[in-house]
Design a protein around this motif. Structure first.
Motif, short mmCIF file in Angstrom:
data_model
loop_
_atom_site.label_atom_id
_atom_site.label_comp_id
_atom_site.label_asym_id
_atom_site.label_seq_id
_atom_site.Cartn_x
_atom_site.Cartn_y
_atom_site.Cartn_z
N MET A 1 0.91 -1.27 0.08
CA MET A 1 -0.04 -0.11 0.25
C MET A 1 0.66 1.33 -0.12
N LYS A 2 1.91 1.13 0.83
CA LYS A 2 2.94 2.38 1.06
C LYS A 2 3.69 2.75 -0.52
N ARG A 3 3.85 1.51 -1.22
CA ARG A 3 4.52 1.87 -2.47
C ARG A 3 3.81 2.31 -3.27
N PHE A 4 2.45 2.01 -3.58
CA PHE A 4 1.49 2.65 -4.35
C PHE A 4 1.31 4.13 -3.95
N LEU A 5 1.14 4.49 -2.62
CA LEU A 5 0.79 5.86 -2.36
C LEU A 5 2.02 6.65 -2.62
N PHE A 6 3.36 6.01 -2.44
CA PHE A 6 4.55 6.95 -2.84
C PHE A 6 4.47 7.23 -4.40
N TYR A 7 4.23 6.06 -5.16
CA TYR A 7 4.14 6.08 -6.56
C TYR A 7 3.13 7.24 -7.00
N PHE A 8 1.87 7.08 -6.61
CA PHE A 8 0.94 7.99 -7.23
C PHE A 8 1.02 9.34 -6.83
N VAL A 9 1.31 9.50 -5.35
CA VAL A 9 1.49 10.80 -4.77
C VAL A 9 2.60 11.64 -5.45
N GLY A 10 3.70 10.85 -5.64
CA GLY A 10 4.97 11.39 -6.26
C GLY A 10 4.54 11.62 -7.42
N LEU A 11 4.21 10.99 -8.47
CA LEU A 11 3.69 11.11 -9.74
C LEU A 11 2.96 12.60 -9.95
N TYR A 12 1.89 12.80 -8.85
CA TYR A 12 1.10 13.91 -8.72
C TYR A 12 1.72 15.15 -8.59
N MET A 13 2.79 15.03 -7.71
CA MET A 13 3.44 16.10 -7.20
C MET A 13 4.43 16.51 -8.34
N THR A 14 5.00 15.51 -9.00
CA THR A 14 5.77 16.16 -10.33
C THR A 14 5.10 16.48 -11.39
N ALA A 15 3.89 16.09 -11.77
CA ALA A 15 2.69 16.49 -12.61
C ALA A 15 2.66 18.08 -12.42
N MET A 16 2.24 18.23 -11.17
CA MET A 16 1.85 19.43 -10.81
C MET A 16 3.05 20.40 -10.82
N GLY A 17 4.31 20.07 -10.64
CA GLY A 17 5.30 20.59 -10.75
C GLY A 17 5.64 21.17 -12.28
N ILE A 18 5.44 20.37 -13.19
CA ILE A 18 5.58 20.48 -14.55
C ILE A 18 4.77 21.59 -14.86
N SER A 19 3.35 21.42 -14.64
CA SER A 19 2.26 22.38 -14.86
C SER A 19 2.55 23.66 -14.41
N GLY A 116 8.77 15.60 -6.05
CA GLY A 116 8.02 14.53 -6.75
C GLY A 116 8.35 13.30 -7.25
N VAL A 117 9.63 13.84 -7.90
CA VAL A 117 10.45 12.68 -8.55
C VAL A 117 11.37 11.54 -7.45
N GLY A 118 11.75 12.52 -6.46
CA GLY A 118 12.48 11.74 -5.34
C GLY A 118 11.45 11.03 -4.73
N VAL A 119 10.26 11.38 -4.63
CA VAL A 119 9.07 10.39 -3.99
C VAL A 119 8.74 9.28 -4.86
N TYR A 120 8.15 9.45 -6.10
CA TYR A 120 7.97 8.19 -6.89
C TYR A 120 8.73 7.34 -7.36
#
Length: 204
Positions: A1-19, A116-120
């Protein structure tokens, strides 16, 4: 569960940063200039072009490495592309006209992107094909990681410039500093990700 949490939260942070960086309009990252340039020239959305280009790079990586394409990497590409477009849609309701606002939004996006990249990456799922391209070129042509990264970024930046993408002062900042910042973020998030495991070992 933690693995998926880090993956999707990290990707969302990365995407928000890019945007955020794209909306700040002070210069985007090398590959993001390609996505925005394609959007300006051909339509679709930056997130969609991120998915398309990422998919093509997935096959290019397989060809250069002489192995099957890493199809699981498409999950990362697709998720990131969807998140980018979602955040750009949210930003379409916000006016960013003053230079001070743009500077703050750029700084906010830069921090989010690096974090975000560091998280995902902690999830250890298939990496973004853009990141894998650097490793594949390094191994295929026997050059250093640093030179491989530079060549990949320079190629993307050249394409983005030719497509009239958002190449500006911010692009230089991202190219020079995003790598070390991601490394710093990754090391901190690695400690956070592995903290429960260490605590469990101490209890045992």
């Amino acid at each position: 569960m933690k693995r998926f949490l880090f993956y999707f939260v990290g990707l969302y942070m990365t995407a928000m940063g890019i945007s955020s960086i794209i909306v700040a309009d002070l210069g985007a990252g090398s590959w993001d200039t390609v996505f925005v340039g394609l959007y300006n020239k051909l339509g679709l959305t930056p997130g969609t072009w991120s998915i398309i280009v990422g998919g093509l790079l997935m096959f290019l990586n397989g060809f250069l490495a002489k192995e099957k394409p890493d199809f699981l990497a498409f999950l990362t590409v697709f998720t990131l592309g969807v998140f980018i477009d979602f955040n750009l849609f949210i930003y379409s309701f916000i006016s960013v006209a003053y230079l001070s606002d743009k500077l703050m939004l750029f700084a906010f996006g830069f921090v989010l992107l690096a974090t975000g990249v560091g998280v995902y990456l902690q999830a250890k799922f298939s990496p973004n094909p853009i990141d894998k391209l650097m490793v594949v070129v390094h191994k295929r042509f026997g050059i250093s990681i640093a030179l491989s990264r530079f060549l990949c970024e320079a190629t993307a930046l050249t394409i983005g410039f030719l497509l009239a993408g958002p190449v500006s002062y911010g692009t230089v900042i991202i190219v020079l500093f995003i790598g070390p910042c991601i490394q710093f973020s990754y090391s901190k998030m690695e400690l956070l990700y592995n903290q429960p495991k260490r605590a469990a070992k101490r209890v045992i």
